[in-house]
Design a protein around this motif. Sequence first.
Motif, mmCIF file in Angstrom:
data_model
loop_
_atom_site.group_PDB
_atom_site.id
_atom_site.type_symbol
_atom_site.label_atom_id
_atom_site.label_comp_id
_atom_site.label_asym_id
_atom_site.label_seq_id
_atom_site.Cartn_x
_atom_site.Cartn_y
_atom_site.Cartn_z
ATOM 1 N N GLN A 1 0.819 -1.208 0.000
ATOM 2 C CA GLN A 1 0.000 0.000 0.000
ATOM 3 C C GLN A 1 0.857 1.264 0.000
ATOM 4 O OE1 GLN A 1 -2.044 -1.202 3.529
ATOM 5 N NE2 GLN A 1 -3.930 -1.732 2.467
ATOM 6 N N LEU A 2 1.920 1.268 0.798
ATOM 7 C CA LEU A 2 2.786 2.443 0.859
ATOM 8 C C LEU A 2 3.505 2.672 -0.471
ATOM 9 C CD1 LEU A 2 4.414 2.147 4.405
ATOM 10 C CD2 LEU A 2 2.504 3.567 3.701
ATOM 11 N N VAL B 1 -8.586 7.095 -11.097
ATOM 12 C CA VAL B 1 -8.320 5.696 -10.734
ATOM 13 C C VAL B 1 -8.321 5.537 -9.209
ATOM 14 C CG1 VAL B 1 -6.597 3.855 -10.794
ATOM 15 C CG2 VAL B 1 -7.057 5.197 -12.846
ATOM 16 N N ALA B 2 -7.675 6.481 -8.515
ATOM 17 C CA ALA B 2 -7.666 6.419 -7.057
ATOM 18 C C ALA B 2 -9.076 6.553 -6.488
ATOM 19 C CB ALA B 2 -6.760 7.525 -6.498
ATOM 20 N N SER C 1 -7.076 -2.096 -1.205
ATOM 21 C CA SER C 1 -7.479 -1.092 -0.217
ATOM 22 C C SER C 1 -6.298 -0.266 0.255
ATOM 23 C CB SER C 1 -8.121 -1.777 0.996
ATOM 24 O OG SER C 1 -7.139 -2.503 1.716
ATOM 25 N N GLY C 2 -6.595 0.881 0.808
ATOM 26 C CA GLY C 2 -5.611 1.683 1.518
ATOM 27 C C GLY C 2 -4.755 2.581 0.650
ATOM 28 N N TRP C 3 -4.173 2.037 -0.410
ATOM 29 C CA TRP C 3 -3.205 2.805 -1.181
ATOM 30 C C TRP C 3 -3.843 4.003 -1.882
ATOM 31 C CZ3 TRP C 3 -3.733 3.884 -6.290
ATOM 32 C CH2 TRP C 3 -4.593 3.081 -7.043
ATOM 33 N N ALA C 4 -5.105 3.891 -2.283
ATOM 34 C CA ALA C 4 -5.747 4.987 -3.011
ATOM 35 C C ALA C 4 -5.926 6.212 -2.116
ATOM 36 C CB ALA C 4 -7.089 4.529 -3.569
#
Length: 328
Positions: free
Chosen positions: A123-124, A148-149, A186-189
Amino acid sequence: MSEAVLAAETPGALAPGVSGARQFWRRLRTRRAALVAAAVVALLVLVALAAPLLVALEGQDPTTYHPALVDSARGGVPVGSLGGISADHWLGVEPQTGRDLFARLVYGARVSLGVALAATVVQLALGVAVGLAAGLGNRWVDQLLTRVADIFVAMPLMIVALALLAVVPTSFPRPVLVALVVGLVSGWATLAKLVRAQTLTLKEADYVAAARLSGWATVRIARRELLPGLAAPVITFAAILVPTNISVEAALSFLGVGVRPPTPSWGQMLTSANVWYQAAPQYLLLPAGALFVTVLALTVLGDGVRTALDPRAASRLRVGTGRKDGAS
């Protein structure tokens, strides 16, 4: 001179000559709850890393069945008091199978923490890369990556994860698969949107403009000038992601699509324990308690890290409560 004036005018800002790491540690030490949480997290990580040694010390392993230690006439309830606790089985045994609970619990810590940390790394990496590209790219690149995010932010994690994990062949290593699915879905966006907003602010700074006028390439500017300014929000967000990912892995294993037997995980243990909470309550309480303590410790630690990295947080706390520096 300007740096000294800025440090004097900004509450909690780094004093001249004091490194950022030293100032961060100084602030973190004033938050006793965060230090206790850090000690708990360190202990959990140590237990996960030393799982083979701890299990060897007990003389058991997480997969061996002990049918003699369960009462088949009563449906597989462990023989003896407190779920079969003895000198050979420190936390008792699993109902029906007789597998050692201590061994499965410490190996479950290795799987649950490993999956959560691996997903956080994915994710990071993805969030920082996409956020920097959107913030430094032209208008079309920015709009494309932002849309996209937005799609991934609105995407229902559990439904997508259930679908992906159900169609992947069982031969693929399940812990790796769960970490990839959680990390990519999940999370990265959300992190990417945060990094984009911070990048748009930082790239207007004088030192970034000076680097651009000096002929530095965009990649060098991002690495040398922007990434240090992004460290605080990214670390803060990572501290939030880890306990979230632990909960997601536990939920997926509880639903039967996460880590599969015989590999132990806390969520998988909860799945098997939901019918034994009366006959063998420790089988439910042990993994549930481990999950609760881990998520709570990581959440408290994340809050402490956020406050230590944000120089304005301590100022707001003092103004709102009248507490002096150094108060816990």
